[in-house]
Structures are given as structure tokens and as C-alpha cells.
Design an enzyme around this catalytic site. Structure first.
Site, PDB file in Angstrom:
ATOM      1  N   ARG A 162     -16.400   4.148   6.145  1.00 34.34           N
ATOM      2  CA  ARG A 162     -14.996   3.470   5.294  1.00 34.34           C
ATOM      3  C   ARG A 162     -13.945   3.078   6.132  1.00 34.34           C
ATOM      4  O   ARG A 162     -13.233   1.977   6.018  1.00 34.34           O
ATOM      5  CB  ARG A 162     -14.462   4.615   4.297  1.00 34.34           C
ATOM      6  CG  ARG A 162     -15.673   4.403   3.114  1.00 34.34           C
ATOM      7  CD  ARG A 162     -15.061   5.317   2.097  1.00 34.34           C
ATOM      8  NE  ARG A 162     -16.279   5.665   1.046  1.00 34.34           N
ATOM      9  CZ  ARG A 162     -15.837   4.821  -0.221  1.00 34.34           C
ATOM     10  NH1 ARG A 162     -14.901   4.279  -0.681  1.00 34.34           N
ATOM     11  NH2 ARG A 162     -16.962   5.137  -1.142  1.00 34.34           N
TER      12      ARG A 162
ATOM     13  N   GLU B 292       0.831  -1.089  -0.100  1.00 36.68           N
ATOM     14  CA  GLU B 292       0.189   0.024   0.104  1.00 36.68           C
ATOM     15  C   GLU B 292       0.681   1.304   0.059  1.00 36.68           C
ATOM     16  O   GLU B 292       1.791   1.374   0.784  1.00 36.68           O
ATOM     17  CB  GLU B 292      -0.820   0.139   1.279  1.00 36.68           C
ATOM     18  CG  GLU B 292      -1.709   1.276   1.652  1.00 36.68           C
ATOM     19  CD  GLU B 292      -2.442   2.005   0.548  1.00 36.68           C
ATOM     20  OE1 GLU B 292      -3.466   1.022  -0.136  1.00 36.68           O
ATOM     21  OE2 GLU B 292      -2.264   2.920   0.438  1.00 36.68           O
TER      22      GLU B 292
ATOM     23  N   TYR C 140     -27.293   8.177   5.380  1.00 31.71           N
ATOM     24  CA  TYR C 140     -27.581   6.948   5.901  1.00 31.71           C
ATOM     25  C   TYR C 140     -26.499   7.148   6.927  1.00 31.71           C
ATOM     26  O   TYR C 140     -25.425   7.598   6.967  1.00 31.71           O
ATOM     27  CB  TYR C 140     -27.419   5.695   5.050  1.00 31.71           C
ATOM     28  CG  TYR C 140     -26.202   5.445   4.342  1.00 31.71           C
ATOM     29  CD1 TYR C 140     -24.787   5.188   4.878  1.00 31.71           C
ATOM     30  CD2 TYR C 140     -25.928   6.001   2.897  1.00 31.71           C
ATOM     31  CE1 TYR C 140     -23.576   4.942   4.118  1.00 31.71           C
ATOM     32  CE2 TYR C 140     -24.876   5.937   2.044  1.00 31.71           C
ATOM     33  CZ  TYR C 140     -23.512   5.378   2.786  1.00 31.71           C
ATOM     34  OH  TYR C 140     -22.324   5.298   1.988  1.00 31.71           O
TER      35      TYR C 140
ATOM     36  N   ASP D 170     -11.623  -0.631  -9.042  1.00 35.79           N
ATOM     37  CA  ASP D 170     -11.636   0.639  -9.654  1.00 35.79           C
ATOM     38  C   ASP D 170     -10.502   0.764 -10.674  1.00 35.79           C
ATOM     39  O   ASP D 170     -10.493   1.672 -11.607  1.00 35.79           O
ATOM     40  CB  ASP D 170     -11.645   1.813  -8.668  1.00 35.79           C
ATOM     41  CG  ASP D 170     -12.875   2.362  -8.173  1.00 35.79           C
ATOM     42  OD1 ASP D 170     -13.908   1.387  -8.486  1.00 35.79           O
ATOM     43  OD2 ASP D 170     -12.892   3.406  -7.313  1.00 35.79           O
TER      44      ASP D 170
HETATM   45  C1  FAD Z   1     -19.431   9.189  -3.490  1.00 36.85           C
HETATM   46  C2  FAD Z   1     -19.003   7.784  -3.667  1.00 36.85           C
HETATM   47  C3  FAD Z   1     -19.903   6.692  -3.131  1.00 36.85           C
HETATM   48  C4  FAD Z   1     -19.651   5.404  -3.181  1.00 36.85           C
HETATM   49  N1  FAD Z   1     -20.509   4.619  -2.551  1.00 36.85           N
HETATM   50  C5  FAD Z   1     -20.398   3.391  -2.597  1.00 36.85           C
HETATM   51  C6  FAD Z   1     -20.920   2.481  -2.071  1.00 36.85           C
HETATM   52  O1  FAD Z   1     -21.880   2.908  -1.245  1.00 36.85           O
HETATM   53  N2  FAD Z   1     -20.787   1.032  -2.248  1.00 36.85           N
HETATM   54  C7  FAD Z   1     -19.964   0.810  -2.896  1.00 36.85           C
HETATM   55  O2  FAD Z   1     -19.831  -0.491  -3.280  1.00 36.85           O
HETATM   56  N3  FAD Z   1     -19.235   1.489  -3.668  1.00 36.85           N
HETATM   57  C8  FAD Z   1     -19.220   2.814  -3.464  1.00 36.85           C
HETATM   58  N4  FAD Z   1     -18.443   3.760  -4.107  1.00 36.85           N
HETATM   59  C9  FAD Z   1     -17.408   3.060  -5.021  1.00 36.85           C
HETATM   60  C10 FAD Z   1     -16.371   2.630  -4.305  1.00 36.85           C
HETATM   61  O3  FAD Z   1     -15.677   3.804  -3.337  1.00 36.85           O
HETATM   62  C11 FAD Z   1     -15.145   2.328  -4.997  1.00 36.85           C
HETATM   63  O4  FAD Z   1     -15.500   1.642  -5.976  1.00 36.85           O
HETATM   64  C12 FAD Z   1     -13.989   1.269  -4.334  1.00 36.85           C
HETATM   65  O5  FAD Z   1     -13.236   2.188  -3.209  1.00 36.85           O
HETATM   66  C13 FAD Z   1     -12.881   0.891  -4.964  1.00 36.85           C
HETATM   67  O6  FAD Z   1     -12.062   0.226  -4.068  1.00 36.85           O
HETATM   68  P1  FAD Z   1     -10.569  -0.111  -4.886  1.00 36.85           P
HETATM   69  O7  FAD Z   1      -9.931  -1.015  -3.755  1.00 36.85           O
HETATM   70  O8  FAD Z   1     -10.503  -0.816  -6.061  1.00 36.85           O
HETATM   71  O9  FAD Z   1      -9.682   1.175  -4.938  1.00 36.85           O
HETATM   72  P2  FAD Z   1      -9.356   2.323  -3.890  1.00 36.85           P
HETATM   73  O10 FAD Z   1     -10.420   2.169  -2.776  1.00 36.85           O
HETATM   74  O11 FAD Z   1      -9.170   3.429  -4.396  1.00 36.85           O
HETATM   75  O12 FAD Z   1      -8.165   1.584  -3.032  1.00 36.85           O
HETATM   76  C14 FAD Z   1      -6.799   1.852  -3.825  1.00 36.85           C
HETATM   77  C15 FAD Z   1      -5.767   1.597  -2.943  1.00 36.85           C
HETATM   78  O13 FAD Z   1      -4.511   1.640  -3.585  1.00 36.85           O
HETATM   79  C16 FAD Z   1      -3.740   2.629  -3.043  1.00 36.85           C
HETATM   80  N5  FAD Z   1      -2.497   3.000  -4.270  1.00 36.85           N
HETATM   81  C17 FAD Z   1      -2.790   3.872  -5.161  1.00 36.85           C
HETATM   82  N6  FAD Z   1      -1.802   3.988  -5.786  1.00 36.85           N
HETATM   83  C18 FAD Z   1      -0.768   2.976  -5.371  1.00 36.85           C
HETATM   84  C19 FAD Z   1       0.390   2.476  -5.679  1.00 36.85           C
HETATM   85  N7  FAD Z   1       1.180   3.425  -6.707  1.00 36.85           N
HETATM   86  N8  FAD Z   1       1.080   1.585  -5.110  1.00 36.85           N
HETATM   87  C20 FAD Z   1       0.635   1.173  -4.056  1.00 36.85           C
HETATM   88  N9  FAD Z   1      -0.654   1.352  -3.670  1.00 36.85           N
HETATM   89  C21 FAD Z   1      -1.412   2.466  -4.398  1.00 36.85           C
HETATM   90  C22 FAD Z   1      -4.424   3.665  -2.532  1.00 36.85           C
HETATM   91  O14 FAD Z   1      -3.785   4.438  -1.487  1.00 36.85           O
HETATM   92  C23 FAD Z   1      -5.569   2.923  -1.992  1.00 36.85           C
HETATM   93  O15 FAD Z   1      -5.594   2.554  -0.640  1.00 36.85           O
HETATM   94  C24 FAD Z   1     -18.642   5.284  -3.874  1.00 36.85           C
HETATM   95  C25 FAD Z   1     -17.766   5.955  -4.680  1.00 36.85           C
HETATM   96  C26 FAD Z   1     -18.025   7.189  -4.667  1.00 36.85           C
HETATM   97  C27 FAD Z   1     -17.082   8.325  -5.255  1.00 36.85           C
END
Ligand code: FAD
Length: 391
Positions: free
Chosen positions: A106, A32, A212, A290
């Protein structure tokens, strides 16, 4: 020898993938970028298709402690508060799909995921810089000088994924025209509103508001999203101005305005869109969450899909550990159509939630009142899915 997997990114997607892989006895480590594992102060809804998978990882007790179980989804008009749709969650959704619907802060969810990982398998302060393809192995290099060798690298590094950039070049995000503000309102500031534990959504012309309870009902998570905002930075940590939000929600229902007035502070960010990737994988490096299928938040499924990705990858690696390329090909074949469908649904919801006053909006309202889109039959494809099995 066990398959060695390096996960880049310890967000909700990366951590839940690592836990699923450990359950299958795989040799997984998470790297991370941030100095410690954690999440921003905001809420997240976790639907049964994701909570089912987290329960299988042994997290039910912790989730019950920190999560709020909403009784319903309540969708209303922005001005008079008229109900457009009220659909059950709570015990009914659990009875129908065998897993509950939760609301989390979160930070609470990230802490319970990180807390379930053996500390020697999580490495904070490791920001991915580069990847070297060595045929049967991959070397991941980090900005702190560390290098690790793995049989597979999974980029779970979010919307600005460095892994994706290394594989496919810089992406071209498109500003959607939507700007979002979020705030966490302490319960004592809004005690007089008597808001039930539900997933509340108010739809208005050019904007909506979702709110919520989170953190055992100590805080109300509020997200306000409007069209044609003029903020264009895609960051979760830029501070906004509460008065600006109030101005955009002028004439909205008093409950919505009281919630905004209750913000101790607010954060603002622009919502960007990305064209679907042609492929998620190159050699022994793939993407998750994402990093490969960012979606607008209007279906509350981005994190749920990231959790599903991790469960599917873990099951495939366990089943096909001697043939990584085949496992990765199957992963993409199974996961991409579903994630794409949810990207499309989120974009469609944006249009539905933000319709201007007029005939089309009246038709939307009538349809929502008469049939809605949240019957359990309509949700079966989404909530009944078990991504750890459907491989
Ligand atoms: C307003 C809003 C509301 C939302 N509500 C919901 C909901 O209710 N339910 C739901 O299911 N989804 C929801 N989402 C979507 C959800 O937040 C994301 O889809 C989810 O957080 C994606 O998770 P992830 O682990 O793919 O990415 P992230 O949560 O972005 O995690 C990525 C991680 O990688 C790390 N990172 C980045 N670059 C590097 C690098 N070069 N080297 C090492 N580490 C790195 C970051 O620090 C981070 O910890 C919402 C989004 C928004 C914007």
C-alpha cells in the site's frame, strides 16, 4: 472559471480522484488529516477495472516498477492444501480485459499516486472539522484553523468519515464477528517454501488466509481472517501477538503456519459493517470510497471501487461542470448499484470462505472444482468495466 473541488482525505480513493480531475483540467486540491501522505504496511490487489483507470492517468510505468503481476488465483483447502480453484491472471487476464492485475504494498501505491500530484495541490495536516453550505459554494474548516472555499467538496475520508458524519449524523457500525491479522514476511524467511507469484487463498472452517508477494517480491503480504474473534477495535495500527494467530491456525496446512511464523510483527483489527447509506450526497458535498460504501475485504474490491468512483466523478464534472447538482445526482445513480453489488458479493464470499466442515462445505468444494467462479465470462461485468466512460 474552472470548477473548484476540495477532496477531503488523501488515501487511494482521494488521490486517484484528484489525478483524474486534474486530467480534465479541474481545479482540485486534496486535504489529508495525517502529517504526511502515505499508507499502512499491508498489501492491496488492484484488478483490471481499477488498473485500467490508473494507466489512463499516466501511471503505468510506475505501476509496472512497483507492482507484482500475479500469474493466477489459487484457492485451496485449509488442511490438505487440495486445489479448489486455479484461474489464470497474468498475460491472460490482460489479454481478456486490456489491463493487468497487480499486487502492491500500500505504501508503494500511495507514494506513486501522491508523487504524481503537484505538491501545491496536496495539503497534509488538514483534518476536516466542519462544513458550511453557502448555496453555490461550500466552506470546509480544518482543525488547524485553515478554511477553504470550493464549488464542491468530496469526502474521501474513509470508513470513519467525518464528512459522512457531518452530512448524515454518526453512523452505527456493526461488528461482523470477524477479526483480521496482517503481517509482511521478508522473502528470505520463507525462501524454502518456493511460493509462486499468485493470489493465494486458503479456506477453512471459520477462517481463511490470503497471501501474495508485494514490493517487487521482497515481502509476502499475509492476511488471516477468522470468525468469532474477540477483538473489537477497528484500527489498522493495533499490534497483535503472533502466537495468538498461530493458535487460531492450529492444524492448518504447514505453508500457512510457516507464513505466520515468519511475521516480524502482526497487526490486528476487527471488521465492521455498515448499513448502506440512503444517499451519498447533500447539496454540493458528496462521498467516495469507504466513506460511502465500505465493504468486507473478501472480494478485494474496496479500493478498486474508490478508484472507480473518482474516475466517474471526474468525467461527470468535466461533462456537466455548469450543473454540479445534476452531475452529483448522476454520479450516485451510476455508482451506487455497482458498489452495493460488491458489498453484497463481499458478504457472500465471507460465508463461502468460512464454511464449517460438513455437507454444505463439500458441495462448495465440488462446485469450485467443477466450475469455479473465476472464468473470464463470469468476471466480465467486474473487470471489463470502465468507470470513466460508463457515466
Ligand atoms: C484486510 C483488507 C484487505 C483489503 N484488500 C483490498 C484489496 O486487495 N483490493 C481492494 O481494492 N481493496 C481492498 N481493501 C479495501 C481497501 O483497503 C479500502 O476500500 C480502501 O483503502 C478505501 O480507500 P479510501 O480512499 O476510500 O479510504 P482510506 O484508504 O481509508 O483513506 C481515507 C483517508 O482520509 C484521511 N482522513 C480521515 N479522516 C479525515 C479528516 N477528518 N480530514 C482529512 N482527512 C481524513 C485518512 O487519513 C486517509 O488517508 C481491503 C481492506 C482490508 C481491511
Amino acid at each position: 472559471m474552472s470548477l473548484r473541488i476540495a477532496i477531503v482525505g488523501g488515501g487511494i480513493g482521494g488521490l486517484s480522484a484528484a489525478l483524474a480531475m486534474m486530467k480534465h483540467g479541474l481545479d482540485v486540491h486534496v486535504y489529508e488529516a495525517a502529517p504526511k501522505f502515505g499508507e499502512v504496511g499491508a498489501g492491496i490487489q488492484i484488478s483490471p477495472n481499477a488498473s485500467r483507470l490508473l494507466h489512463k492517468l499516466g501511471l503505468k510505468d510506475a505501476m509496472d516498477t512497483w507492482g507484482v503481476r500475479p500469474v493466477a488465483v489459487h484457492q485451496r483447502r485449509w488442511d490438505d492444501g487440495r486445489t479448489l480453484q486455479r484461474a489464470p491472471l497474468g498475460p491472460d487476464v490482460e489479454a481478456a480485459f486490456g489491463a493487468p492485475y497487480y499486487h502492491f504494498h500500500r505504501g508503494d501505491l500511495a507514494a506513486l499516486l501522491a508523487g504524481a500530484m503537484p505538491p501545491e495541490r496536496t495539503h497534509a495536516g488538514h483534518k476536516l472539522a466542519g462544513l458550511e453550505d453557502r448555496g453555490e459554494r461550500v466552506i470546509a474548516r480544518f482543525e488547524n484553523g485553515a478554511a477553504v472555499e470550493a464549488d464542491v467538496v468530496v469526502g474521501a475520508d474513509g470508513i470513519h468519515s467525518r464528512t459522512r458524519e457531518i452530512l448524515f449524523g454518526p453512523d452505527k457500525p456493526r461488528f461482523t464477528g470477524c477479526v483480521a491479522w496482517r503481517g509482511l514476511v521478508p522473502a528470505d524467511r520463507i525462501a524454502d517454501l518456493g511460493i509462486e507469484a499468485a493470489s493465494h487463498l486458503w479456506m477453512g472452517p471459520g477462517g481463511h488466509c490470503v497471501h501474495y508477494w508485494v514490493s517487487a517480491k521482497r515481502l509476502m503480504n499475509v492476511v488471516c481472517i477468522v470468525e468469532h474473534g474477540d477483538w473489537t477495535r477497528e484500527s489498522w495500527t493495533d499490534k497483535g501477538i503472533v502466537d495468538h494467530v498461530l493458535r487460531r491456525y492450529d492444524n492448518w496446512h504447514p505453508t500457512v503456519r510457516s507464513l505466520i511464523r515468519g511475521f516480524p510483527e502482526t497487526f490486528v483489527w476487527a471488521l465492521f459493517d455498515r448499513a448502506p447509506l440512503a444517499s451519498w450526497t447533500q447539496g454540493r458535498v458528496t462521498l467516495l470510497g469507504d466513506a460511502c460504501h465500505p465493504m468486507l475485504p473478501m472480494a478485494a474490491q474496496g479500493a478498486a471501487q474508490a478508484i472507480e468512483d473518482g474516475a466517474a466523478l471526474a468525467s461527470l464534472f468535466a461533462k456537466m461542470r455548469d450543473d454540479v447538482p445534476a452531475a452529483l445526482a448522476r454520479y450516485e445513480a451510476v455508482r451506487k448499484p455497482r458498489a452495493t453489488r460488491l458489498q453484497e458479493l463481499s458478504a457472500l464470499n465471507r460465508r463461502r470462505f468460512h464454511m464449517p466442515d460438513g455437507q454444505e462445505q463439500h458441495e462448495r468444494d465440488s462446485l469450485m472444482v467443477s466450475s469455479g467462479d473465476r472464468s473470464f465470462a463470469a468476471l466480465k461485468w467486474l473487470y471489463d468495466h470502465d468507470a470513466s466512460i460508463a457515466i
